[in-house]
Design a protein around this motif. Structure first.
Motif, PDB file in Angstrom:
ATOM      1  N   ALA A  26      43.834  -3.843  99.937  1.00 25.77           N
ATOM      2  CA  ALA A  26      44.472  -4.393  98.737  1.00 25.77           C
ATOM      3  C   ALA A  26      44.605  -5.910  98.852  1.00 25.77           C
ATOM      4  O   ALA A  26      44.383  -6.637  97.876  1.00 25.77           O
ATOM      5  N   LYS A  27      44.938  -6.390 100.036  1.00 22.90           N
ATOM      6  CA  LYS A  27      45.054  -7.844 100.223  1.00 22.90           C
ATOM      7  C   LYS A  27      43.696  -8.513 100.081  1.00 22.90           C
ATOM      8  O   LYS A  27      43.588  -9.573  99.453  1.00 22.90           O
ATOM      9  N   LYS A  28      42.655  -7.907 100.645  1.00 18.92           N
ATOM     10  CA  LYS A  28      41.304  -8.473 100.509  1.00 18.92           C
ATOM     11  C   LYS A  28      40.882  -8.532  99.050  1.00 18.92           C
ATOM     12  O   LYS A  28      40.176  -9.440  98.637  1.00 18.92           O
ATOM     13  N   ARG A  65      39.794  -0.240  96.449  1.00 18.33           N
ATOM     14  CA  ARG A  65      39.151   0.990  96.926  1.00 18.33           C
ATOM     15  C   ARG A  65      37.758   0.690  97.467  1.00 18.33           C
ATOM     16  O   ARG A  65      37.356   1.210  98.510  1.00 18.33           O
ATOM     17  N   ALA A  66      37.015  -0.158  96.777  1.00 19.74           N
ATOM     18  CA  ALA A  66      35.674  -0.509  97.240  1.00 19.74           C
ATOM     19  C   ALA A  66      35.724  -1.243  98.583  1.00 19.74           C
ATOM     20  O   ALA A  66      34.814  -1.115  99.399  1.00 19.74           O
ATOM     21  N   MET A  67      36.793  -1.985  98.820  1.00 22.23           N
ATOM     22  CA  MET A  67      36.906  -2.765 100.048  1.00 22.23           C
ATOM     23  C   MET A  67      37.568  -1.982 101.187  1.00 22.23           C
ATOM     24  O   MET A  67      37.587  -2.436 102.326  1.00 22.23           O
ATOM     25  N   PHE A  68      38.086  -0.810 100.877  1.00 28.95           N
ATOM     26  CA  PHE A  68      38.715   0.037 101.900  1.00 28.95           C
ATOM     27  C   PHE A  68      37.685   0.446 102.951  1.00 28.95           C
ATOM     28  O   PHE A  68      36.570   0.844 102.619  1.00 28.95           O
ATOM     29  N   GLY A  69      38.035   0.306 104.191  1.00 26.48           N
ATOM     30  CA  GLY A  69      37.127   0.683 105.272  1.00 26.48           C
ATOM     31  C   GLY A  69      36.215  -0.451 105.712  1.00 26.48           C
ATOM     32  O   GLY A  69      35.320  -0.253 106.518  1.00 26.48           O
ATOM     33  N   ASP A  70      36.435  -1.657 105.172  1.00 27.69           N
ATOM     34  CA  ASP A  70      35.673  -2.841 105.566  1.00 27.69           C
ATOM     35  C   ASP A  70      34.169  -2.617 105.479  1.00 27.69           C
ATOM     36  O   ASP A  70      33.444  -2.671 106.464  1.00 27.69           O
ATOM     37  N   PRO A  71      33.639  -2.398 104.265  1.00 27.21           N
ATOM     38  CA  PRO A  71      32.212  -2.110 104.104  1.00 27.21           C
ATOM     39  C   PRO A  71      31.327  -3.308 104.440  1.00 27.21           C
ATOM     40  O   PRO A  71      31.749  -4.456 104.316  1.00 27.21           O
ATOM     41  N   GLN A  97      35.093 -14.293 100.237  1.00 30.15           N
ATOM     42  CA  GLN A  97      35.539 -13.877 101.572  1.00 30.15           C
ATOM     43  C   GLN A  97      34.552 -12.896 102.189  1.00 30.15           C
ATOM     44  O   GLN A  97      34.245 -12.987 103.381  1.00 30.15           O
ATOM     45  N   MET A  98      34.061 -11.964 101.401  1.00 32.06           N
ATOM     46  CA  MET A  98      33.054 -11.019 101.914  1.00 32.06           C
ATOM     47  C   MET A  98      31.830 -11.780 102.401  1.00 32.06           C
ATOM     48  O   MET A  98      31.300 -11.504 103.479  1.00 32.06           O
ATOM     49  N   LYS A  99      31.376 -12.743 101.624  1.00 34.27           N
ATOM     50  CA  LYS A  99      30.213 -13.540 102.015  1.00 34.27           C
ATOM     51  C   LYS A  99      30.504 -14.334 103.283  1.00 34.27           C
ATOM     52  O   LYS A  99      29.661 -14.418 104.172  1.00 34.27           O
ATOM     53  N   ALA A 100      31.701 -14.897 103.381  1.00 37.29           N
ATOM     54  CA  ALA A 100      32.077 -15.662 104.580  1.00 37.29           C
ATOM     55  C   ALA A 100      32.112 -14.766 105.816  1.00 37.29           C
ATOM     56  O   ALA A 100      31.823 -15.229 106.924  1.00 37.29           O
ATOM     57  N   ASP A 101      32.432 -13.494 105.610  1.00 43.33           N
ATOM     58  CA  ASP A 101      32.459 -12.526 106.711  1.00 43.33           C
ATOM     59  C   ASP A 101      31.075 -11.954 106.998  1.00 43.33           C
ATOM     60  O   ASP A 101      30.951 -10.960 107.713  1.00 43.33           O
ATOM     61  N   LYS A 102      30.039 -12.561 106.402  1.00 45.33           N
ATOM     62  CA  LYS A 102      28.637 -12.158 106.604  1.00 45.33           C
ATOM     63  C   LYS A 102      28.356 -10.760 106.068  1.00 45.33           C
ATOM     64  O   LYS A 102      27.515 -10.032 106.577  1.00 45.33           O
ATOM     65  N   LYS A 103      29.065 -10.375 105.006  1.00 44.51           N
ATOM     66  CA  LYS A 103      28.837  -9.093 104.341  1.00 44.51           C
ATOM     67  C   LYS A 103      27.900  -9.333 103.159  1.00 44.51           C
ATOM     68  O   LYS A 103      27.755 -10.449 102.682  1.00 44.51           O
ATOM     69  N   ILE A 104      27.296  -8.275 102.693  1.00 42.60           N
ATOM     70  CA  ILE A 104      26.389  -8.363 101.549  1.00 42.60           C
ATOM     71  C   ILE A 104      27.151  -7.945 100.300  1.00 42.60           C
ATOM     72  O   ILE A 104      27.796  -6.894 100.280  1.00 42.60           O
ATOM     73  N   VAL A 105      27.071  -8.776  99.273  1.00 44.58           N
ATOM     74  CA  VAL A 105      27.713  -8.470  98.003  1.00 44.58           C
ATOM     75  C   VAL A 105      26.637  -8.504  96.922  1.00 44.58           C
ATOM     76  O   VAL A 105      25.952  -9.510  96.749  1.00 44.58           O
ATOM     77  N   ILE A 106      26.490  -7.394  96.233  1.00 44.81           N
ATOM     78  CA  ILE A 106      25.548  -7.291  95.117  1.00 44.81           C
ATOM     79  C   ILE A 106      26.388  -7.203  93.848  1.00 44.81           C
ATOM     80  O   ILE A 106      27.231  -6.314  93.724  1.00 44.81           O
ATOM     81  N   VAL A 107      26.150  -8.146  92.932  1.00 47.03           N
ATOM     82  CA  VAL A 107      26.939  -8.220  91.708  1.00 47.03           C
ATOM     83  C   VAL A 107      26.013  -8.038  90.515  1.00 47.03           C
ATOM     84  O   VAL A 107      25.028  -8.752  90.381  1.00 47.03           O
ATOM     85  N   MET A 108      26.330  -7.068  89.669  1.00 51.65           N
ATOM     86  CA  MET A 108      25.625  -6.903  88.399  1.00 51.65           C
ATOM     87  C   MET A 108      26.555  -7.462  87.340  1.00 51.65           C
ATOM     88  O   MET A 108      27.685  -6.971  87.200  1.00 51.65           O
ATOM     89  N   ALA A 109      26.106  -8.526  86.660  1.00 44.49           N
ATOM     90  CA  ALA A 109      27.030  -9.182  85.745  1.00 44.49           C
ATOM     91  C   ALA A 109      26.311  -9.939  84.646  1.00 44.49           C
ATOM     92  O   ALA A 109      25.157 -10.329  84.790  1.00 44.49           O
ATOM     93  N   HIS A 110      27.064 -10.148  83.576  1.00 52.00           N
ATOM     94  CA  HIS A 110      26.632 -11.003  82.477  1.00 52.00           C
ATOM     95  C   HIS A 110      27.557 -12.211  82.379  1.00 52.00           C
ATOM     96  O   HIS A 110      27.180 -13.239  81.877  1.00 52.00           O
ATOM     97  N   ARG A 111      28.766 -12.055  82.850  1.00 50.43           N
ATOM     98  CA  ARG A 111      29.784 -13.090  82.699  1.00 50.43           C
ATOM     99  C   ARG A 111      29.558 -14.243  83.667  1.00 50.43           C
ATOM    100  O   ARG A 111      29.353 -14.034  84.857  1.00 50.43           O
ATOM    101  N   PRO A 112      29.660 -15.454  83.155  1.00 52.93           N
ATOM    102  CA  PRO A 112      29.486 -16.627  84.014  1.00 52.93           C
ATOM    103  C   PRO A 112      30.444 -16.659  85.203  1.00 52.93           C
ATOM    104  O   PRO A 112      30.074 -17.098  86.286  1.00 52.93           O
ATOM    105  N   SER A 113      31.667 -16.151  85.021  1.00 48.76           N
ATOM    106  CA  SER A 113      32.643 -16.197  86.111  1.00 48.76           C
ATOM    107  C   SER A 113      32.189 -15.396  87.327  1.00 48.76           C
ATOM    108  O   SER A 113      32.523 -15.735  88.457  1.00 48.76           O
ATOM    109  N   ALA A 114      31.414 -14.352  87.131  1.00 49.93           N
ATOM    110  CA  ALA A 114      30.892 -13.572  88.256  1.00 49.93           C
ATOM    111  C   ALA A 114      29.582 -14.156  88.764  1.00 49.93           C
ATOM    112  O   ALA A 114      29.332 -14.186  89.967  1.00 49.93           O
ATOM    113  N   ILE A 115      28.760 -14.636  87.859  1.00 52.97           N
ATOM    114  CA  ILE A 115      27.452 -15.169  88.235  1.00 52.97           C
ATOM    115  C   ILE A 115      27.586 -16.400  89.122  1.00 52.97           C
ATOM    116  O   ILE A 115      26.794 -16.618  90.032  1.00 52.97           O
ATOM    117  N   LYS A 116      28.636 -17.193  88.903  1.00 58.38           N
ATOM    118  CA  LYS A 116      28.769 -18.423  89.682  1.00 58.38           C
ATOM    119  C   LYS A 116      28.983 -18.151  91.166  1.00 58.38           C
ATOM    120  O   LYS A 116      28.770 -19.035  91.983  1.00 58.38           O
TER     121      LYS A 116
END
Length: 159
Positions: A26-28, A65-71, A97-116
């Protein structure tokens, strides 16, 4: 969301989930303070239908929930939908933070706030690859308002 408590939903309904892992997720996700503000905090009951949570609250609990278990890989579909500016900033912070932790983040988006927050963009048109490459390059070639989505880096100061 599923019938159960906020904690149950974050822990993917695992009955023996570590409460510290639930809070960590939840904090992450930037949802901890919001959850503490609910009537019973993490023990607040949720119903799958007719819940009293806002769309943004549901979205942030879903991110926890998606971040539970440190994926190692996090896949987000329109993660900024239903969020106000503060909620959107929280999601973007979680992505960074996920990117800084060397995790892979795949984002499907149309909104500029996510694309940036994306480094690389795969642009689809009619189900086919229209472009692929560094975010700024793809946006510059394909989007009229690219400067609003991914502003150019600040000029270097020469001393």
């Amino acid at each position: 969301l599923f019938d159960g408590t906020v904690a149950d939903n974050i822990a993917r309904m695992q009955p023996d989930a570590d409460p510290k892992a639930i809070i960590r997720a939840a904090k992450k996700a930037g949802a901890h303070e919001m959850i503490l503000g609910l009537p019973a905090g993490y023990d607040t009951p949720i119903r799958a239908v007719q819940t009293k949570l806002s769309g943004g609250q549901k979205q942030r609990i879903g991110l926890a929930r998606a971040m539970f278990g440190d994926p190692e890989v996090l896949i987000l579909d329109e993660p900024n939908a239903n969020l106000d500016a503060k909620g959107s900033d929280t999601v973007n912070t979680a992505i960074r933070q996920m990117k800084a932790d060397k995790k892979i983040v795949i984002v499907m988006a149309h909104r500029p706030s996510a694309i940036k927050e994306c480094d690389t963009i795969l642009m689809l048109k009619e189900g086919r690859v229209a472009d692929f490459g560094p975010r700024d390059e793809v946006l510059r070639k394909n989007v009229r308002n690219h400067a609003q989505i991914a502003p150019a880096p600040a000029p270097k100061v020469v001393q």
